[in-house]
Enzyme design. Structure first.
Site, PDB file in Angstrom:
ATOM      1  N   LYS A 282      34.444 -24.697  -9.597  1.00  0.00           N
ATOM      2  CA  LYS A 282      34.437 -25.219 -10.958  1.00  0.00           C
ATOM      3  C   LYS A 282      33.182 -26.077 -11.148  1.00  0.00           C
ATOM      4  O   LYS A 282      32.861 -26.896 -10.292  1.00  0.00           O
ATOM      5  CB  LYS A 282      35.723 -26.050 -11.174  1.00  0.00           C
ATOM      6  CG  LYS A 282      36.193 -26.087 -12.598  1.00  0.00           C
ATOM      7  CD  LYS A 282      37.639 -26.526 -12.745  1.00  0.00           C
ATOM      8  CE  LYS A 282      37.936 -26.780 -14.203  1.00  0.00           C
ATOM      9  NZ  LYS A 282      39.354 -26.973 -14.481  1.00  0.00           N
ATOM     10  N   GLU A 367      55.755 -26.535 -19.358  1.00  0.00           N
ATOM     11  CA  GLU A 367      56.350 -27.497 -20.304  1.00  0.00           C
ATOM     12  C   GLU A 367      57.867 -27.325 -20.410  1.00  0.00           C
ATOM     13  O   GLU A 367      58.606 -28.308 -20.539  1.00  0.00           O
ATOM     14  CB  GLU A 367      55.701 -27.346 -21.682  1.00  0.00           C
ATOM     15  CG  GLU A 367      54.265 -27.865 -21.765  1.00  0.00           C
ATOM     16  CD  GLU A 367      53.206 -26.899 -21.242  1.00  0.00           C
ATOM     17  OE1 GLU A 367      53.574 -25.768 -20.864  1.00  0.00           O
ATOM     18  OE2 GLU A 367      52.020 -27.270 -21.198  1.00  0.00           O
ATOM     19  N   ARG A 395      56.154 -24.997 -26.607  1.00  0.00           N
ATOM     20  CA  ARG A 395      56.628 -24.154 -25.515  1.00  0.00           C
ATOM     21  C   ARG A 395      58.056 -24.497 -25.095  1.00  0.00           C
ATOM     22  O   ARG A 395      58.730 -23.699 -24.471  1.00  0.00           O
ATOM     23  CB  ARG A 395      55.736 -24.367 -24.276  1.00  0.00           C
ATOM     24  CG  ARG A 395      54.494 -23.579 -24.227  1.00  0.00           C
ATOM     25  CD  ARG A 395      54.791 -22.182 -23.708  1.00  0.00           C
ATOM     26  NE  ARG A 395      53.705 -21.276 -23.985  1.00  0.00           N
ATOM     27  CZ  ARG A 395      52.699 -21.028 -23.145  1.00  0.00           C
ATOM     28  NH1 ARG A 395      52.653 -21.608 -21.976  1.00  0.00           N
ATOM     29  NH2 ARG A 395      51.758 -20.178 -23.488  1.00  0.00           N
TER      30      ARG A 395
HETATM   31  C1  LIG Z   1      50.695 -24.275 -22.421  1.00  0.00           C
HETATM   32  C2  LIG Z   1      49.473 -25.087 -22.112  1.00  0.00           C
HETATM   33  N1  LIG Z   1      49.627 -26.275 -21.494  1.00  0.00           N
HETATM   34  C3  LIG Z   1      48.539 -27.027 -21.216  1.00  0.00           C
HETATM   35  C4  LIG Z   1      47.290 -26.598 -21.560  1.00  0.00           C
HETATM   36  C5  LIG Z   1      46.077 -27.496 -21.338  1.00  0.00           C
HETATM   37  N2  LIG Z   1      45.158 -26.873 -20.368  1.00  0.00           N
HETATM   38  C6  LIG Z   1      44.038 -26.253 -20.783  1.00  0.00           C
HETATM   39  S1  LIG Z   1      43.166 -25.618 -19.512  1.00  0.00           S
HETATM   40  C7  LIG Z   1      44.260 -26.213 -18.399  1.00  0.00           C
HETATM   41  C8  LIG Z   1      44.025 -25.985 -16.941  1.00  0.00           C
HETATM   42  C9  LIG Z   1      43.880 -24.555 -16.642  1.00  0.00           C
HETATM   43  O1  LIG Z   1      43.599 -24.398 -15.292  1.00  0.00           O
HETATM   44  P1  LIG Z   1      43.091 -23.004 -14.783  1.00  0.00           P
HETATM   45  O2  LIG Z   1      43.870 -21.926 -15.420  1.00  0.00           O
HETATM   46  O3  LIG Z   1      43.092 -23.038 -13.298  1.00  0.00           O
HETATM   47  O4  LIG Z   1      41.631 -22.896 -15.363  1.00  0.00           O
HETATM   48  P2  LIG Z   1      40.295 -23.671 -14.925  1.00  0.00           P
HETATM   49  O5  LIG Z   1      39.970 -24.583 -16.037  1.00  0.00           O
HETATM   50  O6  LIG Z   1      40.545 -24.394 -13.636  1.00  0.00           O
HETATM   51  O7  LIG Z   1      39.278 -22.610 -14.770  1.00  0.00           O
HETATM   52  C10 LIG Z   1      45.304 -26.895 -19.019  1.00  0.00           C
HETATM   53  C11 LIG Z   1      46.410 -27.557 -18.323  1.00  0.00           C
HETATM   54  C12 LIG Z   1      47.190 -25.366 -22.229  1.00  0.00           C
HETATM   55  N3  LIG Z   1      46.025 -24.888 -22.645  1.00  0.00           N
HETATM   56  N4  LIG Z   1      48.291 -24.635 -22.473  1.00  0.00           N
END
Ligand SMILES: Cc1ncc(C[n+]2csc(CCOP(=O)(O)OP(=O)(O)O)c2C)c(N)n1
Length: 646
Positions: A282, A367, A395
């Protein structure tokens, strides 16, 4: 030197590039992303991590005929740049500019809108089945992060895909991070796969194979045919994904383009459900983001050379005030526990996590589970506080109804980022919570006007019985000199802040201070406005509303929430039941529509949710046929400061 990026006919041209040229394009994309996001804000680290992945996918696939779905979609910047949006890229997340997430109305290469996590595999499966039913021929590929794979829906989709057996490629982008560090058994499982010695040997062998073949085009297809037998080197038997019915390929270095291109080709040739596990860094290529991917997950502006993040606002955020107040309350009451769904920083719970690690639960992007787990804790006498952004709480609607409210359990919902969030746009605006929470029997819904009232409401909620929600935006700061006293909170009671004769403005939460400013504007027009801080969206202070309505005969309800099912509709009901007074009524809120992205204050002004807009709405009530003089045009007044990024 001219950039390749500007000269190439993308994405088609990728298929004819040498590895050196692909690497040059990767560097140019990184620079473009860093430069733009430093000015517009956005999801920097996630995007820098998938540049090679996006290039490799577009080298092998033929978008938009082949369908690519980016989970959450916050990492789709390289994809956007490669699919005709290079010129518009500097307008990223700006009002009228391109979105920070995939949007079907923006490009045919964005085949499915995303923004909430864990939806990509389900959507991809639906698209793949549509293809099968029509006997068409194209590839469907979903990219999902290890964080998003913690969402239950992703597992539901994997489970179903294994059963259907149709051709679908899932790329698991494993960078060990959600926003914060990824959590849970799955994260440990992936970590074991990454480090298992047997697999390291497999990867070394694979690297040798790949080194011997040219990178792209016909040559790769030929190589794939020649190396058909080599697929076994990529397949690790008896694993979770295999058991679910997927062919598992990996783990691979997600920055090694020859390896990625080769493996995606292999996955296409293999058919059926295939999962490619790639390991990425990342923030790759920008050391401040590599060193602190958490801070650079979603950033406002920053200085490129130093990596210094520019604070979007000096005020203490509501999230911080909530977090501090919860830590203080937890010191007094050991029954208090806190739950987040992968957002410890954004929700302000990080200090609680540090101080009370045993009473803090990060459940991952889950959630629904967060809410029902809170129900379980509450059923045993604990007082769970579940902090979830308004949009993501959508959700867990059934869990709130079935697992909390129906049982009268005392669970507190800290509903952060309520109302319009700004640059993240329609997938992230939190304008529906009042409507969906108000309709649940036994639910209390409060909205504080500032940090002081938030703290008072939290204390009140902790002492209450039954389910209770506090909804607030990230920032709700009032200038010090305008700040109002915070009288004790009483269940279902509002506060009359300004008395008046001509019109009553009943405002909720974030709209209270702008309504007080509107009352000042109205004074200059000779209109005396009363201003009520409603405090509760449920139960609503009926006696106070009736009293002020009887006096002013004109009522304007103002809320940063959908007008459908919001406070205004409740107040309208109350007024209708008391038909003996002829009260003129208007509701001002977010219309029954999905709101675009842009600075929060610009969007609020567009819907009249600014002091000027509120004053105009009040004047329309007071002088319905007359000319309404505008003191200034709030839309053009609005600053374009970059708000926070989730
Ligand atoms: C249902 C939901 N809950 C929380 C989020 C907030 N959120 C956005 S990106 C993220 C982390 C995603 O992690 P990952 O899929 O590993 O992607 P990365 O950014 O590490 O590439 C979160 C928790 C969201 N977008 N949707």
């Amino acid at each position: 030197m001219a950039r390749l990026l500007d000269e190439l006919d993308l994405p088609k041209a990728l298929k004819h590039l040498t590895l050196d040229q692909l690497q040059q394009v990767a560097g140019e994309i990184r620079e473009e992303i860093i430069d733009t996001v430093s000015k517009t804000g956005g999801h920097l680290a996630s995007n820098l991590g998938v540049v090679e992945l996006a290039l490799s996918i577009h080298t092998v696939l033929d978008s938009p005929k082949d369908k690519i779905i980016w989970d959450v979609g916050h990492q789709s910047y390289a994809h956007k740049i490669l699919t005709g949006r290079l010129e518009r890229f500097p307008s990223l997340r700006q009002y009228g500019g391109i979105s920070g997430f995939p949007r079907t109305d923006e490009s045919p290469h964005d085949v499915y809108n995303t923004g909430h996590a864990s939806t990509s595999i389900s959507a991809a499966l639906g698209i793949a089945k549509a293809r099968d039913l029509r006997r068409e021929d194209y590839s469907v590929l979903a990219v999902i992060g290890d964080g998003s794979l913690t969402g239950g829906m992703a597992f539901e989709a994997l489970n179903h895909a294994g059963q259907l057996g149709t051709d679908i490629i899932v790329i698991l982008n494993d960078n060990e991070m959600s926003i914060a560090r990824n959590v849970g058994g799955l994260a440990s499982y992936l970590s074991r796969i990454r480090t298992e010695p047997h697999l390291l040997r497999v990867r070394q062998r694979l690297d040798q194979i790949i080194k011997g073949i040219p990178i792209i085009g016909e040559d790769v297809s030929e190589s794939v045919r020649r190396f058909k037998g080599s697929l076994k080197y990529l397949v690790v038997p008896s694993m979770l994904f295999e058991d679910l019915g997927f062919t598992y390929l990996g783990p691979l270095d997600g920055h090694d383009m020859p390896l990625l291109i080769y493996t995606i080709q292999q996955a296409k040739a293999k058919g059926g459900p295939v999962l490619i596990h790639v390991v990425t860094k990342k923030g790759k290529g920008y050391s401040p983001a590599e060193e602190d991917p958490r801070a650079f997950h979603g950033v406002s502006g920053f200085r490129v050379p130093s990596g210094k993040i520019l604070a979007s606002n000096s005020h203490k955020s509501m999230s911080e005030a909530f977090g501090e107040a919860l830590v203080a309350a937890a010191a007094k009451d050991p029954r208090i526990v806190a739950i987040t769904a992968a957002m410890p920083d954004g929700t302000g719970l990080s200090p609680f996590m540090k101080k009370y690690p045993n009473r803090f639960f990060d459940v991952g992007i889950a959630e629904g589970h967060a809410v029902t787990m809170a129900g379980g804790l509450a059923s045993q006498g604990f007082i769970p506080v579940v902090a979830i952004y308004s949009t993501f709480l959508q959700r867990s609607y059934d869990q709130i109804v079935h697992d909390i409210a129906l049982q009268g359990l005392h669970v507190i919902f800290a509903v952060d980022r309520a109302g319009l969030v700004g640059e993240d746009g329609p997938t992230h605006h939190g304008n529906l919570d009042i409507a969906f929470l108000r309709s649940i029997p036994g639910m209390t819904v409060m909205a504080p006007i500032d940090e002081d009232e938030l703290v008072a409401m939290l204390d009140f909620a902790l002492d209450m019985k039954g389910p209770c929600a506090l909804r607030y935006p990230r920032l709700c700061a009032a200038d010090k000199e305008k700040k109002r006293e915070c009288p004790p909170v009483e269940h279902g009671k509002g506060v009359l802040l300004e008395d008046g004769r001509d019109v009553a403005i009943i405002a909720l939460g974030s709209m209270v201070y702008p309504s007080l400013d509107a009352a000042e504007i109205l004074k200059t027009e000779g209109i005396s406005a009363a201003v009520v801080n409603a405090r509760f969206a449920k139960p609503v202070d009926e006696p106070l509303i009736l009293e002020i309505a009887a006096k002013c005969k004109k009522v304007l309800v103002v809320e940063e929430a959908s007008v459908v099912g919001g406070l205004a509709s409740e107040v309208a009901d109350i007024l209708c039941k008391n038909v003996e007074w002829k009260v003129q009524f208007a509701g001002l809120g977010i219309p029954d529509d999905f709101v675009a992205h842009g600075p929060r204050d610009v969007l609020l002004a567009e819907y009249g949710l600014s002091p000027d807009g509120i004053a105009k709405a009040a004047m329309r009530l007071c002088k319905p046929k007359g000319h309404v003089k505008s003191s200034r045009d709030a839309v053009h007044q609005a600053k374009s400061a970059v708000e926070g990024v989730t």
